[in-house]
Design a protein around this motif. Structure first.
Motif, PDB file in Angstrom:
ATOM      1  N   SER A  16       0.558  -1.322   0.001  1.00 18.91           N
ATOM      2  CA  SER A  16      -0.032   0.126  -0.063  1.00 18.91           C
ATOM      3  C   SER A  16       0.486   1.365  -0.261  1.00 18.91           C
ATOM      4  N   MET A  17       1.834   1.191   0.615  1.00 18.53           N
ATOM      5  CA  MET A  17       2.914   1.743   0.854  1.00 18.53           C
ATOM      6  C   MET A  17       3.667   2.788  -0.754  1.00 18.53           C
ATOM      7  N   MET A  18       4.082   1.366  -0.976  1.00 22.98           N
ATOM      8  CA  MET A  18       4.291   1.716  -1.834  1.00 22.98           C
ATOM      9  C   MET A  18       3.732   1.968  -3.589  1.00 22.98           C
ATOM     10  N   VAL A  19       2.551   1.988  -3.312  1.00 20.11           N
ATOM     11  CA  VAL A  19       1.665   1.768  -4.397  1.00 20.11           C
ATOM     12  C   VAL A  19       1.029   3.909  -4.175  1.00 20.11           C
ATOM     13  N   MET A  20       0.735   4.121  -2.881  1.00 25.70           N
ATOM     14  CA  MET A  20       1.035   5.325  -2.815  1.00 25.70           C
ATOM     15  C   MET A  20       2.285   5.937  -3.073  1.00 25.70           C
ATOM     16  N   ALA A  21       3.924   5.614  -2.993  1.00 28.65           N
ATOM     17  CA  ALA A  21       4.411   6.482  -3.097  1.00 28.65           C
ATOM     18  C   ALA A  21       4.124   6.152  -5.250  1.00 28.65           C
ATOM     19  N   VAL A  22       4.111   5.346  -5.204  1.00 27.52           N
ATOM     20  CA  VAL A  22       4.344   5.606  -7.035  1.00 27.52           C
ATOM     21  C   VAL A  22       3.044   6.167  -7.935  1.00 27.52           C
ATOM     22  N   LEU A  23       1.812   7.092  -6.939  1.00 28.12           N
ATOM     23  CA  LEU A  23       0.552   7.644  -7.505  1.00 28.12           C
ATOM     24  C   LEU A  23       0.562   9.014  -7.867  1.00 28.12           C
ATOM     25  N   ASP A  24       2.231   9.726  -8.039  1.00 28.33           N
ATOM     26  CA  ASP A  24       2.456  11.153  -7.875  1.00 28.33           C
ATOM     27  C   ASP A  24       1.366  11.250  -8.816  1.00 28.33           C
ATOM     28  N   GLU A  25       1.012  10.920  -9.443  1.00 20.47           N
ATOM     29  CA  GLU A  25      -0.027  11.499 -11.457  1.00 20.47           C
ATOM     30  C   GLU A  25      -1.585   9.791 -11.334  1.00 20.47           C
ATOM     31  N   PRO A  26      -1.930  10.023 -12.404  1.00 19.60           N
ATOM     32  CA  PRO A  26      -2.406   9.388 -11.840  1.00 19.60           C
ATOM     33  C   PRO A  26      -2.172   8.105 -12.899  1.00 19.60           C
ATOM     34  N   ARG A  27      -1.996   6.714 -12.819  1.00 26.48           N
ATOM     35  CA  ARG A  27      -1.470   6.030 -13.824  1.00 26.48           C
ATOM     36  C   ARG A  27      -2.685   4.572 -14.243  1.00 26.48           C
ATOM     37  N   ARG A  28      -1.993   3.534 -14.730  1.00 21.36           N
ATOM     38  CA  ARG A  28      -3.050   2.613 -15.046  1.00 21.36           C
ATOM     39  C   ARG A  28      -1.958   1.697 -14.438  1.00 21.36           C
ATOM     40  N   PHE A  29      -2.436   0.587 -13.928  1.00 22.92           N
ATOM     41  CA  PHE A  29      -2.224  -0.862 -13.486  1.00 22.92           C
ATOM     42  C   PHE A  29      -1.233  -1.277 -13.990  1.00 22.92           C
ATOM     43  N   ASN A  30      -0.668  -1.559 -15.348  1.00 27.25           N
ATOM     44  CA  ASN A  30       0.780  -2.340 -15.710  1.00 27.25           C
ATOM     45  C   ASN A  30       1.809  -0.743 -15.699  1.00 27.25           C
ATOM     46  N   GLU A  31       0.872  -0.031 -15.487  1.00 24.83           N
ATOM     47  CA  GLU A  31       2.526   1.198 -15.316  1.00 24.83           C
ATOM     48  C   GLU A  31       2.749   1.153 -13.318  1.00 24.83           C
ATOM     49  N   ILE A  32       1.960   0.950 -13.414  1.00 30.04           N
ATOM     50  CA  ILE A  32       2.191   0.582 -11.302  1.00 30.04           C
ATOM     51  C   ILE A  32       2.854  -0.272 -11.281  1.00 30.04           C
ATOM     52  N   LYS A  33       2.300  -1.316 -12.053  1.00 29.07           N
ATOM     53  CA  LYS A  33       2.815  -2.809 -11.931  1.00 29.07           C
ATOM     54  C   LYS A  33       4.259  -3.322 -12.330  1.00 29.07           C
ATOM     55  N   ARG A  34       4.486  -2.366 -13.262  1.00 28.01           N
ATOM     56  CA  ARG A  34       6.015  -2.068 -13.687  1.00 28.01           C
ATOM     57  C   ARG A  34       6.724  -1.219 -12.399  1.00 28.01           C
ATOM     58  N   ARG A  35       6.311  -0.306 -12.414  1.00 28.13           N
ATOM     59  CA  ARG A  35       7.435   0.182 -11.160  1.00 28.13           C
ATOM     60  C   ARG A  35       7.203  -0.095  -9.701  1.00 28.13           C
ATOM     61  N   LEU A  36       6.297  -0.922  -9.702  1.00 28.32           N
ATOM     62  CA  LEU A  36       6.526  -2.069  -8.018  1.00 28.32           C
ATOM     63  C   LEU A  36       7.619  -3.000  -8.606  1.00 28.32           C
ATOM     64  N   GLU A  37       8.633  -3.154  -8.497  1.00 27.40           N
ATOM     65  CA  GLU A  37       9.631  -4.665  -8.397  1.00 27.40           C
ATOM     66  C   GLU A  37       8.785  -5.296  -7.257  1.00 27.40           C
ATOM     67  N   GLY A  38       8.522  -6.761  -7.930  1.00 29.86           N
ATOM     68  CA  GLY A  38       8.506  -7.503  -6.757  1.00 29.86           C
ATOM     69  C   GLY A  38       6.760  -8.255  -7.303  1.00 29.86           C
ATOM     70  N   VAL A  39       5.763  -7.068  -7.492  1.00 32.22           N
ATOM     71  CA  VAL A  39       4.599  -7.107  -6.614  1.00 32.22           C
ATOM     72  C   VAL A  39       4.223  -8.045  -7.764  1.00 32.22           C
ATOM     73  N   THR A  40       3.159  -8.863  -6.961  1.00 34.33           N
ATOM     74  CA  THR A  40       2.409  -9.859  -8.475  1.00 34.33           C
ATOM     75  C   THR A  40       1.169  -9.320  -8.774  1.00 34.33           C
ATOM     76  N   GLN A  41       0.713  -9.628  -9.323  1.00 33.52           N
ATOM     77  CA  GLN A  41      -0.633  -8.700 -10.988  1.00 33.52           C
ATOM     78  C   GLN A  41      -1.511  -9.325  -9.175  1.00 33.52           C
ATOM     79  N   ARG A  42      -1.769 -10.665  -8.613  1.00 27.19           N
ATOM     80  CA  ARG A  42      -2.771 -10.676  -7.542  1.00 27.19           C
ATOM     81  C   ARG A  42      -2.858  -9.309  -6.160  1.00 27.19           C
ATOM     82  N   VAL A  43      -1.347  -9.487  -5.968  1.00 21.53           N
ATOM     83  CA  VAL A  43      -1.151  -9.081  -4.845  1.00 21.53           C
ATOM     84  C   VAL A  43      -1.848  -7.757  -5.298  1.00 21.53           C
ATOM     85  N   LEU A  44      -0.829  -6.901  -6.413  1.00 24.18           N
ATOM     86  CA  LEU A  44      -1.580  -4.901  -6.451  1.00 24.18           C
ATOM     87  C   LEU A  44      -2.962  -5.571  -6.405  1.00 24.18           C
TER      88      LEU A  44
END
Length: 105
Positions: free
Chosen positions: A10-38
């Motif tokens: 949650s902390m990492m997702v909120m950190a990358v949402l400095d602007e609106p982002r699509r799911f896959n862009e968020i996933k690419r920015r978060l190394e190690g997160v699985t699709q299910r967990v995201l």
């Protein structure tokens, strides 16, 4: 309540949402997160009012996520906690190792 918003992803997702982002862009920015967990993390943050999910009128249909004002108000305290964690990670690991050695003996 704290466990709903203060976990690692949650902390990492909120950190990358400095602007609106699509799911896959968020996933690419978060190394190690699985699709299910995201997916679970985004749903939990949306349920708690931290982010908003917006369906885009594109073909194929796209979805983007952005912080709500409530979520944005957590960026500063989360940022401080993140910085503290990075600054103290080596000492924390050393103390964990010391503890583990004492407990095993």
């Amino acid at each position: 309540m704290l466990d709903q918003i203060a976990d690692k992803w949650s902390m990492m997702v909120m950190a990358v949402l400095d602007e609106p982002r699509r799911f896959n862009e968020i996933k690419r920015r978060l190394e190690g997160v699985t699709q299910r967990v995201l997916t679970q993390t985004l749903r939990r943050l949306e349920r708690n009012g931290m982010i908003v999910r917006r369906v885009l009128p594109t073909s194929p249909v796209g979805v983007e996520y952005s912080l709500t004002p409530l979520g944005d108000s957590l960026r500063e305290p989360f940022g401080r906690l993140y910085d503290w964690t990075v600054d103290n990670a080596d000492e924390i690991r050393a103390r964990q190792n010391d503890y583990d050695l004492r407990v095993r003996s």
